[in-house]
Design a protein around this motif. Structure first.
Motif, mmCIF file in Angstrom:
data_model
loop_
_atom_site.group_PDB
_atom_site.id
_atom_site.type_symbol
_atom_site.label_atom_id
_atom_site.label_comp_id
_atom_site.label_asym_id
_atom_site.label_seq_id
_atom_site.Cartn_x
_atom_site.Cartn_y
_atom_site.Cartn_z
ATOM 1 N N SER A 298 49.103 31.142 38.759
ATOM 2 C CA SER A 298 48.317 31.034 37.527
ATOM 3 C C SER A 298 47.766 32.401 37.159
ATOM 4 C CB SER A 298 47.163 30.046 37.725
ATOM 5 O OG SER A 298 46.342 30.460 38.804
ATOM 6 N N LEU A 299 47.913 32.751 35.901
ATOM 7 C CA LEU A 299 47.457 34.057 35.445
ATOM 8 C C LEU A 299 45.982 34.005 35.076
ATOM 9 C CD1 LEU A 299 50.487 35.018 33.170
ATOM 10 C CD2 LEU A 299 50.067 35.672 35.550
ATOM 11 N N ALA A 300 45.311 35.094 35.303
ATOM 12 C CA ALA A 300 43.887 35.167 34.960
ATOM 13 C C ALA A 300 43.705 35.127 33.441
ATOM 14 C CB ALA A 300 43.280 36.441 35.529
ATOM 15 N N THR A 301 42.592 34.548 33.005
ATOM 16 C CA THR A 301 42.273 34.491 31.577
ATOM 17 C C THR A 301 41.442 35.705 31.192
ATOM 18 O OG1 THR A 301 42.276 32.082 31.622
ATOM 19 C CG2 THR A 301 41.147 33.155 29.761
ATOM 20 N N ILE A 302 41.889 36.408 30.184
ATOM 21 C CA ILE A 302 41.168 37.596 29.722
ATOM 22 C C ILE A 302 40.567 37.293 28.351
ATOM 23 C CG2 ILE A 302 41.363 40.033 29.093
ATOM 24 C CD1 ILE A 302 43.714 40.220 31.000
ATOM 25 N N VAL A 303 39.281 37.492 28.233
ATOM 26 C CA VAL A 303 38.584 37.259 26.962
ATOM 27 C C VAL A 303 38.236 38.602 26.339
ATOM 28 C CG1 VAL A 303 36.568 36.245 25.833
ATOM 29 C CG2 VAL A 303 37.638 35.089 27.790
ATOM 30 N N ILE A 304 38.706 38.818 25.116
ATOM 31 C CA ILE A 304 38.409 40.064 24.408
ATOM 32 C C ILE A 304 37.402 39.758 23.311
ATOM 33 C CG2 ILE A 304 39.367 41.942 23.025
ATOM 34 C CD1 ILE A 304 42.023 41.463 24.387
ATOM 35 N N ALA A 305 36.257 40.378 23.398
ATOM 36 C CA ALA A 305 35.201 40.114 22.410
ATOM 37 C C ALA A 305 35.371 41.038 21.211
ATOM 38 C CB ALA A 305 33.843 40.327 23.049
#
Length: 305
Positions: A298-305
């Protein structure tokens, strides 16, 4: 005597090798049927009731006659080993040449195996080991299959392994290196010391061992066991070992160890290449499993603000 040979064939528990069948009438007429009956191989000795052949053409004629009759009676070429009939070069300057021609003829024209009584070639000569080892190497290059020889003579055995190396026989490079490093020959003041010296692993090269126990995958790479590595890798996977763990803890440490052995001149170029090819075969088995495992990660979730 044919009666004794046939009785021995009758009670022998395995596949026998009859030494020998020639064109001498009693042997020719009685032993060929016996060899066929009991499934034996035989050495074809190119002699007749007249004795030794006078020349190479007569020798070939005898070989043909016996071989043709053997095939007619149902034996096959793999059942036959032709004796090169070695004489001493001290009495006949053409002895070696004639034997080599016989060996080449049997290999290239007839497709049958050959054997020779090696030491006959040097009978009556000084320093016979040099003649014997040289003749052996040349005979191998002409296609000699086997020889009656003394395997405790290191000079002779080194010549055998060197000849196999030069003839590009399978795994001959590693076998030659192992042979000459385990059986040292010292040449001092023109004398050859053929005493056996065994190099114990790690004894004189800084403690680096070449014999490994425990991790069979590690050992396979270090020893260049290309015919074993794939089976070992599959077995490790079936027993639940992680593919990446095999690479990180067995294969990579093994090839690093081989590099150290090469640096210390315990290993040589053919062994280095063989180990690298062994590792590659192991990784080829593991690679599909690694790709499959990566696809499940499972790939990590990246949140871009």
């Amino acid at each position: 005597h044919p009666d004794v040979v046939e009785e021995a064939l009758r009670i022998y528990p395995g596949r026998a090798l009859v030494n020998s069948i020639s064109l001498e009438p009693e042997k020719f007429e009685r032993l060929l049927p016996a060899a066929k009956k009991y499934g034996a191989m035989f050495i074809l000795l190119p002699l007749s009731e007249k004795g030794l052949p006078k020349n190479i053409e007569e020798k070939k004629e005898i070989v043909h006659t016996v071989l043709d009759e053997a095939l007619r009676q149902g034996l096959v070429k793999d059942d036959v080993i032709v004796d090169g009939l070695v004489a001493t070069v001290g009495a006949n300057s053409k002895a070696a040449v004639e034997t080599l021609e016989t060996i080449s003829y049997c290999k290239n024209e007839l497709g049958v195996a050959t054997v020779c009584g090696l030491s006959n070639i040097s009978f009556g000569l000084p320093e016979r080991m040099f003649v014997n080892s040289s003749f052996m190497a040349i005979a191998i290059s002409h296609g000699l299959t086997m020889a009656i020889a003394n395997p405790s003579q290191d000079l002779l055995m080194h010549a055998v392994f060197a000849a196999d190396l030069l003839m590009d026989k399978p795994e001959a490079d590693n076998r030659y290196i192992n042979r000459v490093t385990e059986h040292k020959i010292s040449v001092l003041s023109g004398e050859v010391d053929t005493g056996t010296v065994t190099l114990k692993p790690g004894s004189s090269k800084g403690g680096l061992e070449t014999e490994i126990t425990g991790d069979m995958l590690f050992d396979a790479v270090v020893k260049g066991k290309q015919n074993k590595i794939e089976e070992l890798a599959r077995s490790a996977l079936e027993n639940g070992r992680d593919a990446q763990d095999i690479i990180d803890k067995s294969l990579i440490p093994a090839i690093n160890h081989v590099g150290m052995l090469f640096d210390r001149q315990i290993y040589y170029l053919p062994q280095l290449i063989s180990s690298a090819e062994t590792m590659e075969k192991g990784i080829n088995v593991l690679e599909p499993v690694l790709k499959k495992n990566r696809s499940k990660e499972s790939l990590a979730t990246i949140v871009i603000a």
